[in-house]
Design an enzyme around this catalytic site. Structure first.
Site, short mmCIF file in Angstrom:
data_model
loop_
_atom_site.label_atom_id
_atom_site.label_comp_id
_atom_site.label_asym_id
_atom_site.label_seq_id
_atom_site.Cartn_x
_atom_site.Cartn_y
_atom_site.Cartn_z
CG HIS A 159 -12.83 -11.51 17.03
ND1 HIS A 159 -11.76 -11.26 16.07
CD2 HIS A 159 -12.71 -12.76 16.78
CE1 HIS A 159 -11.03 -12.40 16.32
NE2 HIS A 159 -11.77 -13.19 16.89
NE ARG A 427 -5.86 -15.99 14.53
CZ ARG A 427 -6.74 -15.61 13.58
NH1 ARG A 427 -6.51 -16.15 12.49
NH2 ARG A 427 -6.89 -14.14 13.95
CD GLU A 551 -7.75 -18.24 7.88
OE1 GLU A 551 -8.34 -16.81 8.78
OE2 GLU A 551 -5.80 -17.05 7.83
CG ASP A 591 -10.35 -14.67 6.27
OD1 ASP A 591 -10.16 -13.12 5.64
OD2 ASP A 591 -9.48 -14.83 7.30
NE ARG A 629 -20.03 -23.38 14.40
CZ ARG A 629 -20.75 -23.15 15.31
NH1 ARG A 629 -20.66 -23.30 16.28
NH2 ARG A 629 -22.00 -23.18 14.55
NE ARG A 764 -8.03 -7.94 12.47
CZ ARG A 764 -7.57 -9.23 12.26
NH1 ARG A 764 -8.03 -10.11 11.71
NH2 ARG A 764 -5.49 -8.88 12.69
#
Length: 932
Positions: A159, A427, A551, A591, A629, A764
């Site tokens: 990320h 995913r 989410e 989210d 997390r 995001r």
């Protein structure tokens, strides 16, 4: 910094507890590293620059001690030319890097001290947990039931919050090792001329190395970056923890048949997570899984060669078992020099077979070539069987001590890492599945408009498809770019499963899962590429588990109903039976927080877990939760040990998967000591949450849950009133934080938004949280909680007493407030006001900031009222010390970031202005440590 960079008075002020001798080495390290950095700056950039940096440091500390007004420092820094600003930014960024390093080394030092002094095992260590379990005298049958299929799996994800370059990390390790070497040296040996010269060279290298990358990380870079942690720590630590865990648990319950397979296993999303990342393609899946296999096989092959050198026993002196002699015989090692060395010959043969495996899987052999060509191993179990033969033979002639050394570590490593290294999850977003499957159904003549069907019609159609083997399309079908890309990617995944085994790609995660059809669509797509067989010998089979991800707040609240409806489908239950009736569900922390705020998201997650546990019990399946997390509290971060123990009853049940993201990966796994401490905490907390009554609410649980329902509703209303309902809020956020400039920073392959757009929903969660951290508002980690607590308590002292009681008794409530306290302590509204000044509309600027400031005051006041503490970090003295050490060095970075943002947005297109902004983002993130 100069010789006086960190004087004794300053150290007493910000270097830990006054008079605490235990922290003296930390203060010495900070002073030393600051002095060397100052020397380097003076040599490389001149005395004028050093004087500027030093005077800025002095003023920053005066601001932190409230001796001068913050505006004075801001004004002085705002008048700097862009080149001078660059020098200051680099100096304070580098010092943040060095201060972090000093803190990490000090943590190691304190742990060594406690071990040496025979202190009780530290909370969160395996030793402490095993002692706790032993004292409980648990029923072996209960333990065996709860630890069936036990699993702890940290899943590394890529990320855009890891700002540190690999080169910088390498220099940091050099400096760390020099400090460690000094700690190990005898008095009088430390800091000799050569040692000092080496430290100077390392800091010089740091100063002359660019903190920023020239180009954005590619996905291939992220794959390689994650793999380096195996050599740094994971190859050593994960097998060792599994071995210790097995010994300890079997020692307590020798007849329970515990842990037939390793409990601690690594995972990854890098190369398989394509939700919003266009760079995750079929080639990316192949590259990720192949590079992982190369890393695992390279490790095993190298260890076999070292083992070959170590096991030099002669059959003139010992008698090996017939099985070992047979391995030596079939190895085709005809060297006369090894004619009497059966272990070396056998290990050469094992090496040759594994090399043949590598040749088949990778097309090449990592490391030296084998001495001959033999048949490859088909599975890791075949390799383990040969290593077990070596082990048994060593023990037969009294060499058990050798079997317990490198050979034992290699056997553990093969069990853990196999030929695949770690499971690569897939995913994708449910909306993409719907689009792709609709196209396939139309092309195959099954349904011309799948999107027009209602849910019942979709489910009926999908169930029918899952009963048939025939594919929907031919390989040469003319499909859209999206559909072709998804099918190619899944085909690549199927190929890697065939090549590396089912552990290579264990799970498929569905983002934004809301319905039964969302789950069955994935099943049909897996069938399309041959991963799901609808007509296996004992019913449908699929090596890849399907994991719905819930989410948003609404999706979390509906999660149990959705799962129940999925389990009502006979075809899905048959698939689940093939997988041992284990259903994984992923929970999204990011989210949900962005959707409803801190308290509401945390409570929605807790409630969802309780409801999912009830569904699992009713349906007779084992539930495994996967916690998405992040590093910061606003995305579910905080101490992992406390977070796991704060899960509701039945939610852990021996199994836990958890994401490790962004800068947290380096902080946890850059060296073996850090990795062991963090992985032990995961395992220890999982054992305690599985086998002990942690929640402690008893018959008061329902009342406590109702109370939190009320608080969560109030908090969500307050949060949404600001973030989703205040006119102009998005405009304010984009002006008052560096969210736009963050997109220009080359720190990740993934775009900061899922799709083009300016709304909060399009953004995001990671850059959302990251941007609030940069502006020192940290809003996702606390906003709304103060209003909820204050409005519920009112003037009723008995209500406050009730909250105080829950704080004492309930780990969930205590951990939630403790994490909030950590975030509030890192929040600085004085600095935040400087960022708010970037909002051009004065009325909007004050309207939003005044709401934030008022809620911050309420949150701090109510938190202290509930906890009974006199300051925010009363329960976290280590962080309090860290903040005192590092935050004065953040002060100039924030002021210069605001100034550079102002210049850039006013039209100053100087490249150095842009670079300065990026450097400040880097420096602030480094100092905050868990900013994304």
């Amino acid at each position: 910094m100069s010789e006086a960079t960190v004087d004794v008075a300053d150290l007493r002020h910000h270097g830990g507890t006054d008079g605490d001798g235990a922290d003296a080495p930390l203060r010495e390290d900070i002073r030393l590293l600051g002095r060397v950095l100052g020397e380097v700056i003076g040599e490389q950039s001149g005395d004028d620059v050093l004087d500027l940096v030093e005077s800025t440091r002095v003023e920053a500390f005066r601001v932190r001690r409230s001796e001068v007004d913050r505006a004075e420092l801001a004004g002085r820094l705002g008048n700097l030319d862009v080149r001078s600003a660059n020098h200051v930014i680099r100096a304070f960024s580098h010092f943040s890097v060095l201060a972090n390093l000093a803190e990490d080394i000090h943590h190691e030092r304190r742990r060594r001290f406690h071990r040496r002094e025979g202190s009780p095992p530290q909370k969160g260590s395996l030793a402490a947990t095993i002692a706790l379990l032993e004292a409980e005298r648990l029923d072996p049958d209960v333990v065996a039931r709860e630890l069936t299929g036990a699993l702890v799996c940290p899943v590394v994800t890529a990320h855009p919050t890891e700002v540190r370059r690999r080169t910088i990390s390498r220099v940091q390790r050099q400096v760390s090792e020099l400090i460690r070497r000094r700690d190990r040296s005898s008095p009088g040996e430390a800091e000799d001329a050569e040692w000092s010269a080496q430290l100077h060279r390392a800091v010089l290298t740091l100063w002359q190395t660019a903190l920023l990358r020239l180009s954005r990380l590619r996905l291939a870079d992220e794959i390689d970056e994650a793999l380096r942690y195996y050599e740094l720590s994971l190859f050593e630590v994960i097998p060792a923890i599994n071995a210790e865990l097995r010994r300890s648990l079997r020692g307590l319950w020798p007849d329970a048949g515990l842990l037939r397979r390793p409990m601690l296993l690594p995972g990854s999303w890098i190369g398989g997570d394509r939700d919003g990342n266009p760079f995750v393609t079929a080639d990316a899946v192949r590259r990720a899984s192949t590079r992982q296999a190369e890393t695992a096989l390279g490790h095993h092959l190298a260890e076999l060669l070292v083992l070959h050198d170590e096991l030099s026993m002669s059959d003139r002196l010992i008698t090996p078992t017939p099985e070992l002699a047979h391995l030596a015989e079939v190895s085709r090692d005809d060297s006369r020099f090894r004619a009497d060395e059966p272990y070396r010959r056998a290990l050469y043969g094992i090496h040759a077979r594994l090399a043949a495996t590598a040749q088949r899987v990778l097309g090449s052999v990592p490391g030296p070539p084998p001495h001959t060509v033999l048949e490859p191993y088909d599975t890791p179990d075949e390799l383990l069987a040969d290593l077990a033969t070596v082990d048994a033979s060593l023990r037969r002639h009294g060499a058990g001590a050798l079997a317990d050394d490198r050979l034992a570590r290699l056997r553990e490593a093969v069990e853990v890492f196999g030929f695949h290294l770690c499971g690569l999850d897939m995913r994708q977003n449910s909306a993409v599945h719907e689009e792709v499957l609709g196209e396939l159904l139309a092309w195959g003549g099954v349904c011309p408009d799948y999107a027009a069907l209602d849910e019942d019609q979709r489910v009926a159609l999908l169930v029918g498809e899952l009963a048939m083997r025939r594919p929907l399309v031919r390989p040469d079908a003319e499909l859209s770019e999206t559909a072709r890309g998804e099918l190619d990617l899944l085909t690549a995944a199927a190929g890697q499963v065939g090549l590396l085994g089912p552990r290579a790609i264990p799970n498929y995660v569905i983002s934004m899962c809301e319905s039964v059809s969302d789950v069955l669509e994935v099943a049909v797509l897996l069938k399309e590429v041959g991963l799901l067989d609808p007509d296996g010998e004992d019913g449908p089979t699929c090596p890849v588990g399907i994991s719905p991800l819930f989410e948003t707040i609404a999706d979390l609240q509906a999660a149990a109903d959705t799962l129940s409806a999925v389990l009502e489908q006979p075809v899905y239950r048959a698939l689940l039976a093939d997988r041992g009736d284990v259903q994984e569900v992923m929970l999204g922390y990011s989210d949900s927080n962005k959707d409803g705020g801190y308290l509401a998201a945390n409570w929605a997650l807790y409630r969802a877990e309780l409801a999912l546990v009830d569904v699992a019990r009713r349906e007779g399946i084992r539930l495994r939760l996967f916690h998405g997390r992040g590093g910061t509290v606003g995305r579910g971060g905080g101490p992992s040990y406390d977070a796991i123990r704060a899960q509701p009853p039945g939610a852990v049940a021996g199994a836990l998967r958890i994401t490790e993201q962004g800068e947290v990966i380096a902080a946890k796994y850059a060296d073996p000591d850090l990795a062991r401490r963090n992985l032990e905490a995961l395992v220890a907390a999982t054992l305690e949450a599985s086998l002990l009554d942690i929640e402690g609410l008893g018959e008061d649980a329902d009342e406590a849950y109702t109370l939190l329902d009320d608080l969560a509703g109030r908090a969500q209303d307050a949060y949404r009133a600001l973030v989703h309902e205040t006119p102009g809020f998005v405009e304010w956020f984009r002006a008052a934080t560096p969210i736009s400039e963050l997109a220009e920073l080359n720190i990740g392959s993934r775009p900061p938004s899922r799709k083009a757009g300016t709304s909060i929903a399009d953004l995001r969660a990671i850059p959302w949280v990251f941007s609030w951290s940069q502006a020192r508002i940290m809003l996702p980690g606390w906003y709304g909680t103060g209003t909820a607590l204050e409005s519920w308590v009112g003037d009723d002292e008995s209500r406050l007493a009730r909250l105080q009681e829950l704080h004492r008794r309930w780990p969930f409530f205590r951990t939630m407030l403790s994490n909030m306290g950590m975030v509030l302590a890192k929040t600085d509204l004085g600095l935040a006001a400087r960022y708010a000044g970037l909002v051009p509309d004065e009325e909007l600027r004050h309207r939003v900031f005044d709401q934030i400031a008022a809620e911050h005051e309420r949150s701090c006041r109510m938190l202290l009222a509930v906890t009974g503490d006199d300051h925010l970090l009363a329960d976290n003295p280590s962080l309090a010390r860290s903040i005192r050490n590092r935050f004065p060095y953040l002060e100039p970075l924030h002021h210069l970031q605001v100034e550079m943002l102002r210049r850039r947005r006013s039209g100053d297109d100087d490249e150095l202005v842009r670079r300065n902004i990026q450097l400040t983002i880097n420096g602030i993130a480094t100092a905050l440590r868990n900013s994304g």
